[in-house]
Design an enzyme around this catalytic site. Structure first.
Site, PDB file in Angstrom:
ATOM      1  N   SER A 157      -4.323  -2.147  -3.387  1.00  0.00           N
ATOM      2  CA  SER A 157      -4.245  -2.025  -1.938  1.00  0.00           C
ATOM      3  C   SER A 157      -5.285  -1.034  -1.469  1.00  0.00           C
ATOM      4  O   SER A 157      -5.700  -0.145  -2.200  1.00  0.00           O
ATOM      5  CB  SER A 157      -2.866  -1.543  -1.511  1.00  0.00           C
ATOM      6  OG  SER A 157      -1.895  -2.475  -1.908  1.00  0.00           O
ATOM      7  N   GLY A 204       0.861  -1.184   0.000  1.00  0.00           N
ATOM      8  CA  GLY A 204       0.000   0.000   0.000  1.00  0.00           C
ATOM      9  C   GLY A 204       0.891   1.226   0.000  1.00  0.00           C
ATOM     10  O   GLY A 204       2.092   1.138  -0.284  1.00  0.00           O
ATOM     11  N   ARG A 229      -8.050   9.326  15.004  1.00  0.00           N
ATOM     12  CA  ARG A 229      -7.279   9.959  13.948  1.00  0.00           C
ATOM     13  C   ARG A 229      -8.203  10.876  13.182  1.00  0.00           C
ATOM     14  O   ARG A 229      -9.387  10.604  13.017  1.00  0.00           O
ATOM     15  CB  ARG A 229      -6.618   8.934  13.058  1.00  0.00           C
ATOM     16  CG  ARG A 229      -7.496   8.114  12.163  1.00  0.00           C
ATOM     17  CD  ARG A 229      -7.520   8.506  10.736  1.00  0.00           C
ATOM     18  NE  ARG A 229      -8.829   8.091  10.244  1.00  0.00           N
ATOM     19  CZ  ARG A 229      -9.190   8.111   8.989  1.00  0.00           C
ATOM     20  NH1 ARG A 229      -8.361   8.508   8.081  1.00  0.00           N
ATOM     21  NH2 ARG A 229     -10.391   7.743   8.637  1.00  0.00           N
ATOM     22  N   GLY A 256     -11.095  10.969  -0.015  1.00  0.00           N
ATOM     23  CA  GLY A 256     -11.154  12.336   0.471  1.00  0.00           C
ATOM     24  C   GLY A 256      -9.907  13.147   0.241  1.00  0.00           C
ATOM     25  O   GLY A 256      -9.932  14.159  -0.464  1.00  0.00           O
ATOM     26  N   GLU A 303     -21.432  11.937   6.124  1.00  0.00           N
ATOM     27  CA  GLU A 303     -22.278  12.473   7.179  1.00  0.00           C
ATOM     28  C   GLU A 303     -22.968  13.740   6.728  1.00  0.00           C
ATOM     29  O   GLU A 303     -23.921  14.187   7.355  1.00  0.00           O
ATOM     30  CB  GLU A 303     -21.443  12.788   8.413  1.00  0.00           C
ATOM     31  CG  GLU A 303     -20.671  11.616   8.897  1.00  0.00           C
ATOM     32  CD  GLU A 303     -20.082  11.914  10.251  1.00  0.00           C
ATOM     33  OE1 GLU A 303     -18.896  12.205  10.317  1.00  0.00           O
ATOM     34  OE2 GLU A 303     -20.821  11.879  11.222  1.00  0.00           O
ATOM     35  N   ARG A 321     -21.121  12.812  15.452  1.00  0.00           N
ATOM     36  CA  ARG A 321     -20.939  11.469  14.920  1.00  0.00           C
ATOM     37  C   ARG A 321     -21.144  10.370  15.960  1.00  0.00           C
ATOM     38  O   ARG A 321     -21.922   9.448  15.777  1.00  0.00           O
ATOM     39  CB  ARG A 321     -19.524  11.400  14.355  1.00  0.00           C
ATOM     40  CG  ARG A 321     -19.166  10.114  13.718  1.00  0.00           C
ATOM     41  CD  ARG A 321     -17.693  10.045  13.449  1.00  0.00           C
ATOM     42  NE  ARG A 321     -17.275  10.863  12.312  1.00  0.00           N
ATOM     43  CZ  ARG A 321     -16.094  10.727  11.709  1.00  0.00           C
ATOM     44  NH1 ARG A 321     -15.236   9.849  12.141  1.00  0.00           N
ATOM     45  NH2 ARG A 321     -15.784  11.475  10.698  1.00  0.00           N
ATOM     46  N   PHE A 352     -11.978  19.485   5.806  1.00  0.00           N
ATOM     47  CA  PHE A 352     -12.139  18.150   6.357  1.00  0.00           C
ATOM     48  C   PHE A 352     -12.471  18.312   7.826  1.00  0.00           C
ATOM     49  O   PHE A 352     -12.133  19.331   8.418  1.00  0.00           O
ATOM     50  CB  PHE A 352     -10.820  17.378   6.194  1.00  0.00           C
ATOM     51  CG  PHE A 352     -10.954  16.105   5.414  1.00  0.00           C
ATOM     52  CD1 PHE A 352     -11.678  16.069   4.243  1.00  0.00           C
ATOM     53  CD2 PHE A 352     -10.341  14.947   5.846  1.00  0.00           C
ATOM     54  CE1 PHE A 352     -11.784  14.893   3.516  1.00  0.00           C
ATOM     55  CE2 PHE A 352     -10.440  13.768   5.126  1.00  0.00           C
ATOM     56  CZ  PHE A 352     -11.164  13.742   3.965  1.00  0.00           C
ATOM     57  N   ALA A 384       2.067   3.100   2.472  1.00  0.00           N
ATOM     58  CA  ALA A 384       3.142   3.113   3.460  1.00  0.00           C
ATOM     59  C   ALA A 384       4.283   2.209   3.019  1.00  0.00           C
ATOM     60  O   ALA A 384       5.453   2.596   3.032  1.00  0.00           O
ATOM     61  CB  ALA A 384       2.599   2.683   4.814  1.00  0.00           C
ATOM     62  N   SER A 387      -4.559   9.963   7.959  1.00  0.00           N
ATOM     63  CA  SER A 387      -3.986   8.621   7.843  1.00  0.00           C
ATOM     64  C   SER A 387      -3.309   8.430   6.492  1.00  0.00           C
ATOM     65  O   SER A 387      -2.241   7.832   6.392  1.00  0.00           O
ATOM     66  CB  SER A 387      -5.055   7.560   8.045  1.00  0.00           C
ATOM     67  OG  SER A 387      -6.192   7.878   7.294  1.00  0.00           O
ATOM     68  N   SER A 408      -5.246   1.538   0.210  1.00  0.00           N
ATOM     69  CA  SER A 408      -4.965   2.977   0.105  1.00  0.00           C
ATOM     70  C   SER A 408      -5.724   3.592  -1.065  1.00  0.00           C
ATOM     71  O   SER A 408      -6.079   4.771  -1.030  1.00  0.00           O
ATOM     72  CB  SER A 408      -3.474   3.208  -0.100  1.00  0.00           C
ATOM     73  OG  SER A 408      -2.748   2.826   1.035  1.00  0.00           O
TER      74      SER A 408
END
Ligand SMILES: Cc1cc2nc3c(=O)[nH]c(=O)nc-3n(C[C@H](O)[C@H](O)[C@H](O)COP(=O)(O)OP(=O)(O)OC[C@H]3O[C@@H](n4cnc5c(N)ncnc54)[C@H](O)[C@@H]3O)c2cc1C
Ligand code: HEM
Ligand code: HEM
Ligand code: SF4
Ligand code: F3S
Ligand code: FES
Lengths: 249, 638, 218
Positions: B42, B14, B405, B49, B270, B301, B141, B16, B410, B44
């Protein structure tokens, strides 16, 4: 009330000497919002735990689940059973090496493709961590992304008669990849260099305009336009090459 | 049997994993990435977003800088993160975004001039500066003070992963896809590589390396409902915890999302609720106003998730073959709004559910979304417990996320950590003298081989792996979900211990030949149950509420006793429970614990800290409003 | 999978682009010729005299004597170029047929139509040209005599739709391959191509019928 779905699924495990290619039949009761992802997992968990198929994101994003669904290559995870007749035939994607049942090895094919078309930005510039990024018009960025959206599912290759006739044909996905770099100002390759890669019958001139690629692409990439764009560009380059002596290697 | 020697072995291709592999490749070391799926598939790639970096180019990001980003991250983590790491991250993120641009990511750019944007369903205007034309832009965000989420239309993860994989191809970093690491090769002191099962042929292989890295992503699939891809099953964690010496950090820190669609748990934003969408129960009646008279669906949330869960438990859920769910109703928003501003939602509903949200209700339920916990590493990405073992990305507990997070952090972590850890790996390999002990290798292979034979021949029993897995998922779902309490967690731990026994008696129904999928599942089920126990047991022990860890019986964040990180070991194979140890959450305090600026204010201050520190927040009283996002401004819930 | 790719094997790939352009140009050339040919032959609809006049014009200027063989060469040239793409082995034909059948995809079928019609045209077109060009001059009466003989009626009844289909599909293909239309123009081009094909077949049929009613002794 719910329909009974009859699945005819291609079965063959090359790792089992006793296995021969054949079709297996499974019957499932349809449930609300059922997709092939749900159906196949149920078949594996309830009926035949050795059934091989590939899913990853199950959201139409990763391109793992390409298979031939009632004759057409497509993504299984965003195929709803509701849109299919009650008899559903599933085959693995042709062109790619079969791993087993509905699972094929797209990874090796695509890795080879990256190397063939050199699927990366060619630049002599060095990255400077202290510098501001190079500017780019937003429209250019969006145009690149438009072609970058390909998920490498392989459906376009499997659907292409040319690719099935000749296994050295690059296929629409690779040509689209090249187009992506052609329009990227960061890539310093010239038309002649691109011609070296795709200016032949394995590349753009092998394409016969069958357009199944465009018609099956689950991401609706503008493949026909891109193929035409490259054909014109490479056609002109070919003629230029012919008249400029220097270019003759 | 095939044996591969390489300088660096990266388990997981992925973002990382590949980002780290690039560092190794650039330094001239031979590098192999393993992956269950072709690299670009992967998980990722599913992140749509964006990723956060304080570039501050956009109008709404003006004045942004790594300090502000750092602060948001620490607050987001509810002070559970390692502040040194969060600092490393915030400082490096902008450079990393520019590097990605250099490699070919088509970031969206600043377009000068006036434009409109929406917040809480209302329209506002902003003006982008001419001098910033063409620089990398950002969007809003959740949980951030500034707009700092860099994005590529609706396919950020996809585009970045493609670019990074291109770079790998260019450097000759090999990716062996359709392979699965099933065990690490180690002698209790140093890691030498991994035993790997080829998912094309089913054959075992050995990969020997000077440095091994675990970058296998999240482990959402130990829950029944998760937004994670099916490959996010914790296989890498299982390999690590089975060593007995590598601890998992903060496994109880799991993030959930209120609105995943049923049955496939794909996320819907949301923003639906922010724009006026309502939640309905089995009788197609609204219920949120009963629990939250003031805010109703607009509560945050976690509050919404909690009442949704509660309402379902009250028997008001809609029964379906896929379990109980509730309805999200956006019909009244009208066709124009739904196909315009909520187009994504519209497309998911029509594309994956066959439901037209203009006329029909959308089935939703709260669902697992992100794993903050994972292989515990130090700030260099070196795993605790074994030399030569590293980890980064969602798989790791590097620990910049603490207990929550932030959206967009991430994906940014994957490349930032990948880069930093990759360079540390290069340093390590430069200095490493490694000799491979053949006894250790042979032992590791023999153990896996006998495990496989045992599963095929049913030596320990014939428990059905899918049933055991479902039992584990179900138990975790009931006990260690968004809201937790002593009784449920205790029951959950007990159930999971029984499931563990069943997992040890799994045997195959099929022949196990070739790339048999049942065998893949069976090989990791025991380890998965152990992970589930780490989650549940860790959550049971943590008698406070912090970030995503919400205890109904301990609603306060307890900085006095719990400003620390759980380290869970599975010391010996036959153990029935993980061994828990604790370490301080952070050794460096740039920002002392305090009020996050949103959400809950119920804080037990740490020793020596004035109770008042938390009091400043007093204005906002009330709910366990732990959220990083208000649905009214939600967009960044991914 | 074995593949029969090319009868021009061994050429440097530099030529592939040129060949592709030539294929397109030869196709267009042939289409233009077929339209000219249509004018000549269909002019009989206005009366044998008109056709005779046009034919005479071509012959007196030498265009028939020189142009005819040239067209024949273009015809061969086009065939050679297009043949690079045709599967000549049974294996290949089987693949493309089963592929088209599996896919139920129109444009793939159209290619099969083009390839099959091409083979028929190759043979019948050659015979036809041989017959006509070795029996100059062209007159309406001679043509009518041939057609009223019966055999040639059947011959043309097969060749005519083959040619028109091939031309129609060929035009469409040039349009999409070289980007004269974009994605949203495809459906329109398809319709246009079908209408054109139909019109030309109708004119051809009318011409054949007309030939039946010409007094060959006149
Ligand atoms: C729906 C969704 C949306 C999201 N959107 C955002 C967003 O907008 N912004 C954001 O910042 N974050 C987002 N996230 C989170 C983010 O996507 C992930 O945290 C991140 O991509 C993880 O990357 P990774 O490199 O650590 O792991 P992954 O990308 O998951 O890669 C894991 C790799 O490990 C391999 N692997 C796993 N197990 C094994 C094994 N046993 N052997 C060999 N290989 C193995 C896999 O094949 C894969 O290659 C989102 C997450 C979800 C679920
Ligand atoms: C009067 C006769 C003919 C006309 C007007 C004609 C016209 C055309 C045209 C316009 C095309 C499209 C060109 C392109 O796609 O670049 C084409 C393609 C083709 N023609 Fe012909 N053609 C004729 C005869 C033949 C003959 C005799 C053959 C031989 C076998 C043939 C075989 C093909 C094939 C196979 C293609 C498809 C090539 C591809 O898809 O790349 N044609 N033709
Ligand atoms: C230089 C070459 C050509 C000449 C001089 C020529 C001439 C003629 C003439 C005189 C006729 C009338 C019928 C007859 O006399 O038998 C005719 C009809 C016809 N020709 Fe040709 N022809 C040529 C090439 C071709 C080619 C290449 C094709 C296609 C492959 C073709 C297809 C036809 C058809 C289909 C008819 C029937 C016409 C109709 O029904 O309208 N001809 N041609
Ligand atoms: S171009 Fe379309 S069909 Fe082809 S691989 Fe990409 S997404 Fe799939
Ligand atoms: S289907 Fe194949 S032939 Fe060309 S137009 Fe598409 S690549
Ligand atoms: S599983 Fe990812 S596209 Fe279908």
């Amino acid at each position: 009330m719910a329909r009974l779905l009859k699945f005819n699924i291609f079965r063959y495990n090359p790792q089992n000497p006793e296995s021969v290619p054949h079709m297996d039949e499974f019957v499932l009761e349809e449930t609300d919002s059922m997709t092939l992802f749900i159906a196949l997992n149920r078949i594996r968990e309830e009926k035949d735990s050795s059934l091989q198929f590939d899913f990853c994101c199950r959201a139409g994003i990763c391109g793992s689940c390409g298979m031939v669904i009632n004759g057409r290559p497509g993504l299984a995870c965003h195929t709803k059973t509701k849109d299919l007749p009650s008899e559903i035939t599933l085959l693995p994607l042709p062109v790619f090496q079969l791993v087993g049942d509905l699972s094929v090895d797209t990874g090796s094919w695509f890795r080879e493709m990256y190397n063939k078309v050199e699927s990366w930005i060619h630049t002599n510039k060095e990255f400077d961590p202290a510098a501001e990024e190079e500017r780019m018009e937003n429209e250019v960025a969006e145009a690149i992304y438009e072609l970058d959206r390909c998920v490498e599912c392989g459906c376009c290759v499997s659907a292409c008669g040319t690719a099935r006739l000749r296994d050295d044909f690059l296929g629409a996905v690779s040509l689209n990849r090249v187009a992506r770099f052609v329009i990227d100002p960061r890539d310093e390759r010239t038309d002649k260099e691109y011609y070296e890669i795709i200016g032949n019958d394995e590349g753009i001139f092998g394409c016969m305009g069958l357009l199944a690629c465009e018609d099956v692409c689950p991401k609706h990439l503008p493949l026909q336009e891109q193929l035409a764009f490259l054909r014109r560009k490479m056609g002109i380059t070919a003629i230029k090459n012919l008249f400029s002596r220097k270019s003759c290697k | 049997m095939q044996t591969f020697y390489t300088d660096v072995l990266v388990i997981g291709a992925g973002l990382a994993g590949e980002r780290a592999a690039i560092e190794a490749g650039q330094a001239g070391f031979s590098t192999i990435c393993l992956s269950l799926v072709p690299a670009r598939r992967s998980h990722s790639s599913a992140a749509q977003g964006g990723m956060q970096a304080a570039l501050g180019n956009s109008a709404m990001g003006e004045g942004d800088c790594p300090d502000v980003h750092f602060e948001d991250t620490v607050k987001g983590s509810d002070w559970g993160c390692d502040q040194e790491v969060a600092r490393l991250f915030a400082d490096a993120a902008p450079i990393e975004m520019r590097r990605l641009a250099h490699w070919g990511v088509p970031w969206n750019r600043v377009v000068p001039g006036r434009s409109k944007y929406f917040k809480g369903g209302k329209e506002f205007e902003k003006v982008e500066k001419d001098e910033n034309r063409g620089l990398i832009t950002a969007r809003a965000f959740g949980g951030t003070a500034k707009w700092r989420t860099c994005y590529v239309s609706d396919g950020t993860g996809h585009s970045v992963l493609f670019t990074v994989d291109n770079r790998c191809a260019q450097l000759g970093v090999e990716v062996h896809d359709k392979t699965e690491a099933i065990a690490l090769i180690h002698d209790g002191d140093t890691c030498y590589g991994a035993v790997v099962r080829c998912l094309k042929t089913g054959e075992l292989r050995v990969y020997l390396a000077k440095a091994t890295m675990i970058a296998t992503g999240g482990f959402g699939r130990i829950y029944p409902n998760t937004t994670n891809a099916v490959v996010c099953d914790g296989g890498g964690h299982v390999a690590a915890l089975n060593t007995g010496v590598v601890p998992m950090g903060n496994m109880e820190a799991v993030q959930f999302h209120p609105t995943g669609i049923v049955p496939t748990d794909i996320l819907v934003t949301e923003g639906c609720r922010g724009d006026g969408g309502t939640l309905l129960d089995v009788n197609e009646e609204r219920f949120m106003h009963i629990y939250e008279p003031e805010k109703a669906e607009l509560a945050s949330r976690d509050v919404v998730s909690r009442w949704m869960t509660h309402h379902i438990r009250e028997g008001k859920g809609v029964k379906s073959p896929y379990g109980d769910h509730l309805w999200l109703d956006i019909r009244h928003l009208g066709e124009k709004h739904i196909t315009g501003k909520l187009r994504e939602v519209y497309e998911i509903c029509t594309g994956f559910l066959g439901i037209n949200p203009i006329y029909q209700l959308i089935p939703v339920r709260p669902t697992q979304h992100y794993s903050m916990g994972g292989v515990r590493t130090n700030k260099d990405g070196a795993a605790y417990g074994l030399k030569g073992l590293f980890s980064a990305g969602e798989a790791a507990c590097w620990d910049m996320h603490g207990f929550n997070r932030l959206g967009g952090n991430s994906l940014a972590e994957t490349v930032v950590a990948g880069g930093i850890v990759g360079r540390k790996i290069v340093e390590y390999v430069r200095g490493a003298e490694v000799s491979f002990n053949s006894v250790v290798i042979d032992d590791a292979v023999a153990r896996e081989r006998s495990r496989i034979n045992g599963l095929i021949s049913g030596t320990h029993g014939r428990e059905n792996v899918y049933k055991v897995r479902a039992a584990m998922q179900d138990s975790l779902n009931r006990g260690a979900n968004i809201f937790r309490n002593d009784a449920d967690l205790t029951a959950c731990v007990q159930e999971l211990q029984e499931v563990l026994h069943r997992a040890r008696r799994v045997g195959l129904a099929s022949d196990g030949l070739g790339a048999n999928p049942e065998l893949s599942a069976a090989l990791k089920i025991e380890g998965q149950v152990k992970m589930a126990l780490m989650v549940a047991y860790g959550a049971l022990q943590r008698t406070e509420s912090r970030g995503s860890h919400n205890r109904e019986d301990y609603t306060a964040r307890n900085d006095r006793d719990w400003l620390k990180r759980t380290l869970a070991y599975w010391r010996s194979e036959g153990d029935e429970l993980p061994t828990l140890e604790y370490e301080p959450a952070t050794t460096v305090f740039e920002i002392p614990p305090g009020y996050r600026g949103y959400g809950k204010m119920d804080i037990i201050p740490m020793d020596g800290q004035e109770a008042g520190a938390a009091d400043q927040s007093g204005a906002k009283t009330g709910q366990a409003d732990q959220d990083d996002t208000d649905p009214a401004e939600a967009k960044g819930d991914e | 999978m074995t593949v029969e790719t090319s009868i021009l094997a061994g050429r440097p790939s530099k030529w592939d682009g040129i060949l592709d352009v030539c294929q397109m140009l030869s196709g267009i050339g042939l289409i233009l010729f077929m339209w000219a040919h249509m004018i000549l032959v269909a002019s009989v609809l206005f009366g044998p005299g008109v056709m005779n006049a046009i034919a005479e014009f071509f012959e007196s200027t030498g265009m028939a004597q020189v142009g005819g063989p040239l067209i024949f060469l273009l015809f061969l040239f086009h065939f050679l170029l297009a043949a690079r793409k045709l599967p000549f082995r049974f294996e290949g034909m089987k693949i493309i047929f089963s592929h088209a059948k599996m896919m139920r995809h129109r444009d793939t079928w159209l290619w099969v139509v083009q390839a099959v019609s091409a083979m028929i045209i190759l043979i019948m077109g050659s015979i036809h040209m041989w017959v006509v060009l070795t029996d100059l001059p062209i007159t309406a009466a001679k043509s009518a005599a041939r057609i009223q003989g019966g055999f040639w009626t059947g011959f043309y009844l097969l060749l005519l739709p083959m040619v028109e289909l091939h031309v129609g599909v060929g035009l469409y293909r040039i349009g999409v391959k070289w980007g004269l239309v974009k994605t949203d123009g495809r459906a329109g081009l398809h319709r246009g191509e079908r209408i054109l094909t139909l019109i030309f077949i109708c004119i051809g049929l009318a011409t054949l019928i007309r030939f039946w009613f010409i007094n060959t002794l006149a």
